[in-house]
Enzyme design. Structure first.
Site, mmCIF file in Angstrom:
data_model
loop_
_atom_site.group_PDB
_atom_site.id
_atom_site.type_symbol
_atom_site.label_atom_id
_atom_site.label_comp_id
_atom_site.label_asym_id
_atom_site.label_seq_id
_atom_site.Cartn_x
_atom_site.Cartn_y
_atom_site.Cartn_z
ATOM 1 N N HIS A 90 0.860 -1.358 0.073
ATOM 2 C CA HIS A 90 -0.128 0.179 -0.042
ATOM 3 C C HIS A 90 1.421 1.189 0.551
ATOM 4 C CE1 HIS A 90 -3.232 2.732 1.854
ATOM 5 N NE2 HIS A 90 -3.383 1.708 1.889
ATOM 6 N N ASP A 140 3.526 -4.261 7.667
ATOM 7 C CA ASP A 140 2.370 -3.711 7.799
ATOM 8 C C ASP A 140 1.415 -4.407 7.730
ATOM 9 O OD1 ASP A 140 -0.081 -2.914 6.843
ATOM 10 O OD2 ASP A 140 1.012 -2.155 4.799
ATOM 11 N N GLN A 189 -4.581 -5.529 6.894
ATOM 12 C CA GLN A 189 -5.191 -6.265 6.172
ATOM 13 C C GLN A 189 -5.291 -7.398 7.840
ATOM 14 O OE1 GLN A 189 -8.356 -5.304 4.581
ATOM 15 N NE2 GLN A 189 -7.564 -2.910 3.764
ATOM 16 N N LYS A 232 -10.150 -0.579 10.393
ATOM 17 C CA LYS A 232 -11.018 -1.902 9.676
ATOM 18 C C LYS A 232 -11.029 -3.417 10.148
ATOM 19 C CE LYS A 232 -7.005 -0.472 6.101
ATOM 20 N NZ LYS A 232 -7.726 0.337 4.839
ATOM 21 N N CYS A 273 -4.972 2.785 -3.533
ATOM 22 C CA CYS A 273 -3.329 2.944 -3.133
ATOM 23 C C CYS A 273 -2.233 1.979 -2.879
ATOM 24 C CB CYS A 273 -3.649 3.480 -0.994
ATOM 25 S SG CYS A 273 -5.306 4.526 -0.691
HETATM 26 N N1 7TS Z 1 -1.418 -0.952 4.595
HETATM 27 C C1 7TS Z 1 -2.690 -1.794 4.407
HETATM 28 C C2 7TS Z 1 -2.346 -2.634 3.984
HETATM 29 C C3 7TS Z 1 -3.830 -0.697 3.736
HETATM 30 O O1 7TS Z 1 -5.170 -1.526 3.701
HETATM 31 C C4 7TS Z 1 -3.821 0.172 4.153
HETATM 32 C C5 7TS Z 1 -5.950 0.988 3.389
HETATM 33 C C6 7TS Z 1 -3.169 0.580 4.890
HETATM 34 C C7 7TS Z 1 -1.768 0.563 4.920
HETATM 35 C C8 7TS Z 1 -3.161 2.195 5.475
HETATM 36 O O2 7TS Z 1 -4.372 2.356 6.447
HETATM 37 P P1 7TS Z 1 -4.473 3.853 7.434
HETATM 38 O O3 7TS Z 1 -6.175 3.280 8.137
HETATM 39 O O4 7TS Z 1 -3.565 4.437 7.439
HETATM 40 O O5 7TS Z 1 -5.792 4.722 6.645
HETATM 41 N N2 7TS Z 1 -6.348 1.085 3.268
HETATM 42 C C9 7TS Z 1 -7.445 0.897 1.903
HETATM 43 C C10 7TS Z 1 -7.765 0.137 1.277
HETATM 44 O O6 7TS Z 1 -7.592 -1.372 0.396
HETATM 45 N N3 7TS Z 1 -9.491 0.841 0.905
HETATM 46 O O7 7TS Z 1 -9.062 1.717 1.382
HETATM 47 C C11 7TS Z 1 -7.832 1.799 2.460
#
Ligand code: 7TS
Length: 409
Positions: free
Chosen positions: A121, A198, A201, A224, A364
């Site tokens: 990501h 990371d 997910q 999430k 992303c």
């Molecule tokens: N890493 C992964 C694997 C992610 O899926 C996401 C967000 C992030 C980092 C960033 O997370 P945040 O909470 O700091 O924004 N992924 C997604 C997605 O797949 N669709 O919208 C956000």
């Protein structure tokens, strides 16, 4: 199926969108919230709202207990040794940036290597790009296999004695691939590098055990995993965190402040400058209670079942390409796809007309889109509340989209 009993805790699912019952298949972007989490936040604001760590008065003590109690829940959830290793952040992005800005700038220099993969990501790419630019280090990518998995041979071939940081996604938000984090961590450590995971997910979907993985840092987001937005976690090994400097300075994180010099609080508070995300942490604590009551093993099993079912049913649609591992046991509940030459935004729009929420775009992960040789994809992502019927609705919606666009073109 698990989801049948669980759906009643999610009031948002009980509505119609464009005249159809809502089918929410975008939990990869953010999950829905159960009443237990909504109530915990409401209760905090109705009865306990106050600032933390100042407390002589009762509300202040209750707020502190709620906030620090949530930290203990997170510690247990990921099996960290101590709450000193649990830092509340705004989310995964902030957590990874904290490692890059604090550990990275102090430990990476010209000629060193930082290793990531093509399936990251943006939040696990750009902090390292910036660090590489500022320090003169080299950013290296581990190549993916054709099916969107990582082979340990290629991991071994990419990490060298010059590697200082390896940062890899546990579960890809596009391919659904589950990576072999424990094995990759061993390889990184054998070369003296630290391992950053990371877990954005992964935390919602599978049992995390940082002591078993032996990773040095783990980042994830509350929103999430049934928690509210605005709260996330950085886990770090205590010995590393002790050595690191804060990246935000001000109230809450200090011990003594003089005119020209100050000292920091002990862990974890030295990394939590300013009034913290109190209601968010309490909401995350309630989300953890909720997920643990269901059981992470149950959740993972449910998602494997849904992913297998979705892949099976979706592959009966002619012209539909599914990306990522073909073997459902190698992936979480994420199915990313394209339908003939129809733009994924058009597919998502037709699905929305039928009450079905999926995400379309680059997710992303622009370098991964390049690797897949497409500009964008559509993605269905499943969670505890999704049912077999949701998948049938998705498949029916995709058939409608296919017919609609074959008439148009
Ligand atoms: N890493 C992964 C694997 C992610 O899926 C996401 C967000 C992030 C980092 C960033 O997370 P945040 O909470 O700091 O924004 N992924 C997604 C997605 O797949 N669709 O919208 C956000």
């Amino acid at each position: 199926m698990l989801s049948k009993e669980i759906r009643r805790y999610f009031p948002i699912l009980n509505q119609e969108i464009n005249g159809h019952p809502l089918v929410y298949l975008d939990s990869g972007a953010t999950s829905q919230k159960p009443v237990q989490v909504i109530e915990a936040i409401k209760k905090y604001y109705e009865f306990d709202n106050s600032n933390v760590h100042r407390g002589v008065h009762t509300l202040g003590n209750r707020a502190t207990e709620g906030y620090e109690g949530a930290r203990e829940k997170v510690r247990k959830f990921i099996n960290a040794k101590s709450t000193k290793e649990i830092i509340f952040t705004r989310g995964t992005t902030t957590a990874i940036n904290t490692v890059a800005r604090s550990y990275g700038l102090a430990n990476v220099k010209e000629g060193d290597e930082i290793v990531i993969t093509h399936m990251e990501h943006h939040s696990n790419i750009i902090p390292w790009q910036q660090l590489a630019k500022e320090t003169g280090a080299t950013l290296k990518y581990i190549d993916l296999e054709q099916d969107g998995t990582l082979s340990l041979e290629k991991v071994r071939a990419t990490i060298t004695d010059k590697t200082k940081i390896v940062s890899i996604v546990y579960v890809s938000n596009v391919l659904g691939t589950m990576n072999q984090i424990k094995e990759i961590t061993q390889i990184a450590h054998a070369h003296g590098a630290i391992m950053v995971v990371d877990g954005a997910q992964a935390a919602p979907h599978l049992k995390l055990d940082v002591q078993n993985l032996d990773c040095d840092f783990l980042a994830f987001s509350g929103h999430k995993m049934c928690g509210p937005t605005g709260i996330g976690v950085l886990y770090g090994k205590q010995a590393l965190l002790e050595e690191m400097e804060p990246i935000e300075f001000g109230g809450e994180m200090i011990d003594f402040v003089g005119l020209y010099e100050s000292t920091w609080k002990e862990l974890p508070w030295k990394f939590e400058g300013g009034t913290p995300i109190i209601a968010g942490a309490i909401g995350l604590g309630a989300a953890i209670d909720f997920l643990e009551e269901i059981g992470l093993e149950e959740i993972e099993k449910h998602e494997h079942e849904l992913a297998a079912l979705a892949m099976d049913k979706m592959s009966s649609i002619e012209g539909l390409t599914i990306y990522g591992p073909k073997d459902p046991s190698k992936r979480a509940g994420i199915v990313t796809f394209n339908l003939d030459d129809v733009h994924p935004h058009d597919v998502a729009t037709v699905l929305d007309m039928n009450g079905i929420a999926v995400r379309a775009g680059h997710h992303c992960a622009q370098p991964l889109m390049k690797w897949l040789q497409c500009n964008s994809t559509a993605r269905a992502s499943f969670y505890i509340y999704n049912t077999e019927e949701d998948i049938d609705q998705l498949v029916a919606g995709l058939r409608t989209a296919k017919e609609y666009f074959s008439d148009v073109f």
